[in-house]
Design an enzyme around this catalytic site. Structure first.
Site, PDB file in Angstrom:
ATOM      1  CG  LEU A 264      -2.005  -1.080   1.213  1.00 16.61           C
ATOM      2  CD1 LEU A 264      -2.687  -1.173   2.566  1.00 16.61           C
ATOM      3  CD2 LEU A 264      -3.042  -0.799   0.136  1.00 16.61           C
ATOM      4  NE  ARG A 265       7.031   1.077   2.479  1.00 17.58           N
ATOM      5  CZ  ARG A 265       7.680  -0.068   2.577  1.00 17.58           C
ATOM      6  NH1 ARG A 265       7.957  -0.753   1.498  1.00 17.58           N
ATOM      7  NH2 ARG A 265       8.069  -0.527   3.745  1.00 17.58           N
ATOM      8  N   GLY A 266       2.360   2.652  -2.424  1.00 19.73           N
ATOM      9  CA  GLY A 266       2.025   3.464  -3.608  1.00 19.73           C
ATOM     10  C   GLY A 266       0.836   4.371  -3.343  1.00 19.73           C
TER      11      GLY A 266
END
Length: 326
Positions: A264-266
């Site tokens: 979920l970093r993006g």
């Protein structure tokens, strides 16, 4: 490249920038030039870790202990530190060392701070990051993940905060970057050599002028530099008030889902970068144009590499963004 660096100065929580591109395209020059735009920060006087006077997360353990005992600390201001990490640096130089002799003879923990301590609350720059030794990459990964650096020698342990914006540059022809480290960079800019002859001449002339008289050159651009500095400071103060609509957040996550981005970093970085860009533009609300300007920088390096794929990852992101946003 410039936009990615400025957005990271506005919001350091974006997570840094990886700049990859051809040799001689001004990557290092641009990154080192950002130091002149960095504002001053409050620090505890004479603290080797640039501890924040009030924010517990950005304080070293000794400062926290002093405050918990009800003692006051002297404060001062300093420019945001910009620290270079040389490729040949030893682990002790990066992490710091404990003076074992003093510890054994006098029972005193004496810590000699390393580059991670100096870079706390600042920027840590690694040129040719793809050539960095694996053991140093592991140290950077640990510090970037936890925000702390722990040094253990002969049963003695010392830790200090190490929260920095990681900026790396390199030439992809000289070697690939480890995926774990690449994923730690919030944004990724790709630089290509300018092909337009008139632009190339302009760059060469500016460089010649600078070589002949650097001080005149700096004076000539001083006003624009001050305007940019003021714009960044305004954006930093406006940032907490910037909102991003739920429908836009949904679209960002849709793009990440369609591109099959791992983790979920993006999503998180794109939301942060879009807010920082809106603040930089003096707006209280993010619009779709802000997202379109930053989303390639935030997602390009997070796509799974397919060796048979001929399409550029940036083009791939653009296609999905156009489909979802339009």
């Amino acid at each position: 490249m410039k936009l990615a660096l400025i957005l990271n100065v506005i919001d350091p929580k974006i997570g840094g920038v990886m700049i990859m591109g051809d040799r001689g395209t001004g990557k290092s020059t641009t990154i080192r030039a950002i130091a002149d735009l960095l504002p001053k920060i409050p620090v505890v006087k004479d603290d080797p870790f640039n501890s924040h006077p009030t924010d517990v997360d950005l304080m070293s353990d000794p400062v926290q202990q002093l405050l918990s005992e009800g003692q006051s600390v002297n404060t001062s201001t300093m420019k945001v530190p910009m620290i270079d990490l040389p490729l040949g640096a030893t682990e002790d130089r990066v992490c710091g060392t404990i003076d074992i002799e003093k510890a054994l003879n006098e029972g005193i923990k004496t810590f000699e701070p390393g580059l991670l301590a100096k870079a706390n609350r600042g920027i840590l720059y690694v040129d040719e990051v793809n050539l960095l030794d694996d053991h140093l990459v592991d140290i950077l990964l640990d510090s970037a993940a936890s925000g702390w650096n722990t040094v253990e020698r002969e049963g003695i342990s010392i830790r200090h905060p190490a929260r920095f914006v990681l900026v790396g540059s390199g030439n992809p022809e000289e070697g690939e970057l480890r995926p774990q480290l690449l994923d730690r960079f919030g944004m990724h800019a790709e630089i290509r050599t300018v092909k337009d002859a008139s632009l190339r001449v302009q760059i060469v002339e500016q460089r010649s002028q600078f070589d002949q008289n650097p001080y005149n050159c700096i004076e000539e651009w001083e006003d624009k530099q001050q305007v940019l500095k003021a714009q960044i400071l305004e954006a930093q103060s406006l940032l907490p008030e910037v909102n991003i609509d739920f429908s836009l957040r949904m679209k960002i996550s849709q793009v990440c889902g369609e591109l099959d981005v791992d983790g979920l970093r993006g999503d998180i970085v794109t939301n942060r970068a879009a807010k920082a860009l809106a603040a930089y533009s003096g707006k209280n609300n993010v619009d779709s144009e802000d997202i379109k300007k930053v989303i390639i920088l935030c997602l390009r390096h997070r796509l799974r590499k397919d060796p048979l794929e001929t399409i550029d990852s940036g083009t791939k992101v653009t296609q999905i963004v156009d489909k979802i946003f339009d």
